[in-house]
Write a protein that holds these residues in place. Structure first.
Motif, PDB file in Angstrom:
ATOM      1  N   CYS A 194      31.438  13.463 -41.245  1.00  0.00           N
ATOM      2  CA  CYS A 194      30.322  14.074 -41.039  1.00  0.00           C
ATOM      3  C   CYS A 194      30.246  14.539 -39.641  1.00  0.00           C
ATOM      4  O   CYS A 194      30.574  13.931 -38.605  1.00  0.00           O
ATOM      5  CB  CYS A 194      29.315  13.073 -41.185  1.00  0.00           C
ATOM      6  SG  CYS A 194      27.650  13.689 -40.757  1.00  0.00           S
ATOM      7  N   CYS A 209      25.424  16.049 -43.785  1.00  0.00           N
ATOM      8  CA  CYS A 209      25.119  14.342 -43.568  1.00  0.00           C
ATOM      9  C   CYS A 209      25.638  13.394 -44.704  1.00  0.00           C
ATOM     10  O   CYS A 209      25.336  14.045 -45.804  1.00  0.00           O
ATOM     11  CB  CYS A 209      23.727  14.629 -43.361  1.00  0.00           C
ATOM     12  SG  CYS A 209      22.950  12.777 -43.265  1.00  0.00           S
ATOM     13  N   LEU A 210      26.099  12.507 -44.490  1.00  0.00           N
ATOM     14  CA  LEU A 210      26.498  11.374 -45.403  1.00  0.00           C
ATOM     15  C   LEU A 210      25.630  10.286 -46.007  1.00  0.00           C
ATOM     16  O   LEU A 210      25.677   9.701 -46.412  1.00  0.00           O
ATOM     17  CB  LEU A 210      27.789  10.922 -45.244  1.00  0.00           C
ATOM     18  CG  LEU A 210      29.066  11.683 -45.070  1.00  0.00           C
ATOM     19  CD1 LEU A 210      30.342  11.151 -44.623  1.00  0.00           C
ATOM     20  CD2 LEU A 210      29.482  12.342 -46.777  1.00  0.00           C
ATOM     21  N   GLY A 211      24.577  10.348 -45.182  1.00  0.00           N
ATOM     22  CA  GLY A 211      23.347   9.624 -45.408  1.00  0.00           C
ATOM     23  C   GLY A 211      23.530   8.228 -44.835  1.00  0.00           C
ATOM     24  O   GLY A 211      22.957   7.335 -45.315  1.00  0.00           O
ATOM     25  N   ALA A 212      24.165   8.220 -43.794  1.00  0.00           N
ATOM     26  CA  ALA A 212      24.183   6.870 -42.960  1.00  0.00           C
ATOM     27  C   ALA A 212      24.237   7.296 -41.542  1.00  0.00           C
ATOM     28  O   ALA A 212      24.933   6.803 -40.632  1.00  0.00           O
ATOM     29  CB  ALA A 212      25.611   6.255 -43.214  1.00  0.00           C
ATOM     30  N   CYS A 213      23.245   8.032 -41.280  1.00  0.00           N
ATOM     31  CA  CYS A 213      22.819   8.586 -39.794  1.00  0.00           C
ATOM     32  C   CYS A 213      22.802   7.670 -38.726  1.00  0.00           C
ATOM     33  O   CYS A 213      22.995   8.093 -37.506  1.00  0.00           O
ATOM     34  CB  CYS A 213      21.920   9.678 -39.758  1.00  0.00           C
ATOM     35  SG  CYS A 213      21.884  10.520 -41.180  1.00  0.00           S
ATOM     36  N   ASN A 250      27.286  16.557 -39.114  1.00  0.00           N
ATOM     37  CA  ASN A 250      25.909  16.891 -38.961  1.00  0.00           C
ATOM     38  C   ASN A 250      25.063  16.219 -37.863  1.00  0.00           C
ATOM     39  O   ASN A 250      25.776  15.508 -36.779  1.00  0.00           O
ATOM     40  CB  ASN A 250      25.221  16.447 -40.303  1.00  0.00           C
ATOM     41  CG  ASN A 250      24.100  17.406 -40.586  1.00  0.00           C
ATOM     42  OD1 ASN A 250      23.120  17.359 -39.884  1.00  0.00           O
ATOM     43  ND2 ASN A 250      24.181  18.001 -41.872  1.00  0.00           N
ATOM     44  N   ILE A 251      24.036  16.516 -37.651  1.00  0.00           N
ATOM     45  CA  ILE A 251      23.059  16.196 -36.284  1.00  0.00           C
ATOM     46  C   ILE A 251      23.650  15.022 -35.539  1.00  0.00           C
ATOM     47  O   ILE A 251      24.005  14.798 -34.422  1.00  0.00           O
ATOM     48  CB  ILE A 251      21.861  16.669 -36.221  1.00  0.00           C
ATOM     49  CG1 ILE A 251      21.102  16.711 -35.000  1.00  0.00           C
ATOM     50  CG2 ILE A 251      21.287  15.920 -37.162  1.00  0.00           C
ATOM     51  CD1 ILE A 251      21.713  17.650 -34.180  1.00  0.00           C
ATOM     52  N   SER A 252      23.217  13.927 -36.173  1.00  0.00           N
ATOM     53  CA  SER A 252      23.262  12.617 -35.790  1.00  0.00           C
ATOM     54  C   SER A 252      24.784  12.266 -35.541  1.00  0.00           C
ATOM     55  O   SER A 252      25.134  11.790 -34.293  1.00  0.00           O
ATOM     56  CB  SER A 252      22.997  11.634 -36.652  1.00  0.00           C
ATOM     57  OG  SER A 252      23.019  10.124 -36.107  1.00  0.00           O
ATOM     58  N   CYS A 253      25.575  12.683 -36.359  1.00  0.00           N
ATOM     59  CA  CYS A 253      27.043  12.278 -36.116  1.00  0.00           C
ATOM     60  C   CYS A 253      27.447  13.367 -34.851  1.00  0.00           C
ATOM     61  O   CYS A 253      28.416  13.098 -33.901  1.00  0.00           O
ATOM     62  CB  CYS A 253      27.926  12.329 -37.133  1.00  0.00           C
ATOM     63  SG  CYS A 253      27.535  11.032 -38.307  1.00  0.00           S
ATOM     64  N   VAL A 280      30.182   9.021 -38.872  1.00  0.00           N
ATOM     65  CA  VAL A 280      30.354   8.469 -40.696  1.00  0.00           C
ATOM     66  C   VAL A 280      31.404   9.428 -41.131  1.00  0.00           C
ATOM     67  O   VAL A 280      31.647  10.354 -41.049  1.00  0.00           O
ATOM     68  CB  VAL A 280      29.220   8.572 -41.432  1.00  0.00           C
ATOM     69  CG1 VAL A 280      29.449   7.994 -42.741  1.00  0.00           C
ATOM     70  CG2 VAL A 280      28.070   7.708 -40.637  1.00  0.00           C
TER      71      VAL A 280
HETATM   72  S1  FES Z   1      24.406  12.892 -39.681  1.00  0.00           S
HETATM   73 FE1  FES Z   1      26.313  11.918 -40.024  1.00  0.00          FE
HETATM   74  S2  FES Z   1      25.801  10.541 -41.725  1.00  0.00           S
HETATM   75 FE2  FES Z   1      23.963  11.768 -41.365  1.00  0.00          FE
END
Ligand code: FES
Length: 228
Positions: A154, A195-199, A156-159, A204
């Protein structure tokens, strides 16, 4: 945390752990003071989904694929036919059961070729064009060959904020694979995903049907060593 569940345990609901309330975020184990931070958000995987889709809460989320793929095998025979029948019993019509049916096909074959999609269409008595339209819409279906281990990082933003890009590069370096392509030894496919849903646990990584959380670039060699 528990280790690898055997195939028999995965399909035996009586062996599954008793569900408890989420014990909390790292550093705050709430009413479960015996749990360490590693127990809760350690570098090991979070859990396996039952392969027969037997638990009500995961009926729609069958495993994406397993490492032991058998691309030459028929799809809906034996235990796989039993699984499909079970899936069909949960939906109002065959059309609604298409996504889990495609997951089963992908689990066995590794990816959904045109021929595989047609086999699914025939078994569910759906128009082949409809099945292809659905299968090509969702990114979680592989339309081309992937390695024995499909590594989805992942970014995406958080990762991303927590080094997801560096983790992705570390997996590419360690496997020698090009992004999205099968490595020369057939073992690895590494790809960036949304996003894999474990932000809450970046970065992740999903490898086949397992989640790895809090992955740092320096963790990558140990993760790969565990797999082979
Ligand atoms: S941003 Fe990585 S799991 Fe949601």
């Amino acid at each position: 945390m528990s280790g690898h569940a055997s195939a028999a345990e995965q399909t035996d609901p009586t062996s599954w752990p008793t569900a408890v309330a989420n014990p909390g975020y790292a550093g705050d184990t709430g009413e479960f003071p015996q749990l360490t931070e590693d127990d809760i958000r350690g570098l090991t995987y979070v859990g396996l989904r039952p392969r027969d889709g037997g638990h009500a809460s995961v009926a729609g989320t069958l495993p994406y694929q397993v490492a032991e793929k058998r691309p030459a095998d028929p799809i809906f025979v034996g235990e796989y036919e039993e699984r499909l029948v079970k899936v069909l019993s949960r939906y109002p019509d065959r059309q609604a059961a298409l996504l889990p049916a495609l997951h089963i096909a992908q689990e066995i074959r590794g990816h959904l070729s045109a021929e595989t999609m047609d086999e699914v269409a025939e078994r569910l008595q759906l128009p082949p064009a409809y099945v292809r339209g659905v299968a090509t819409f969702y990114t979680m279906y592989n339309l081309g060959q992937v390695g024995k281990y499909l590594i989805q990082v992942c970014t995406n933003i958080s990762c991303n904020l927590c080094g997801g890009d560096a983790v992705f590069e570390a997996f590419l370096d360690a496997t020698g694979a090009d992004a999205g392509a099968v490595s020369d030894n057939g073992l690895w496919t590494v790809m960036e995903v949304e996003c894999l849903g474990a932000c809450g646990f970046p970065t992740v990584v999903q490898i086949n049907d397992r989640f790895f959380e809090n992955v740092r670039p320096e963790d990558v060699p140990a993760i790969l060593a565990r797999l082979t």
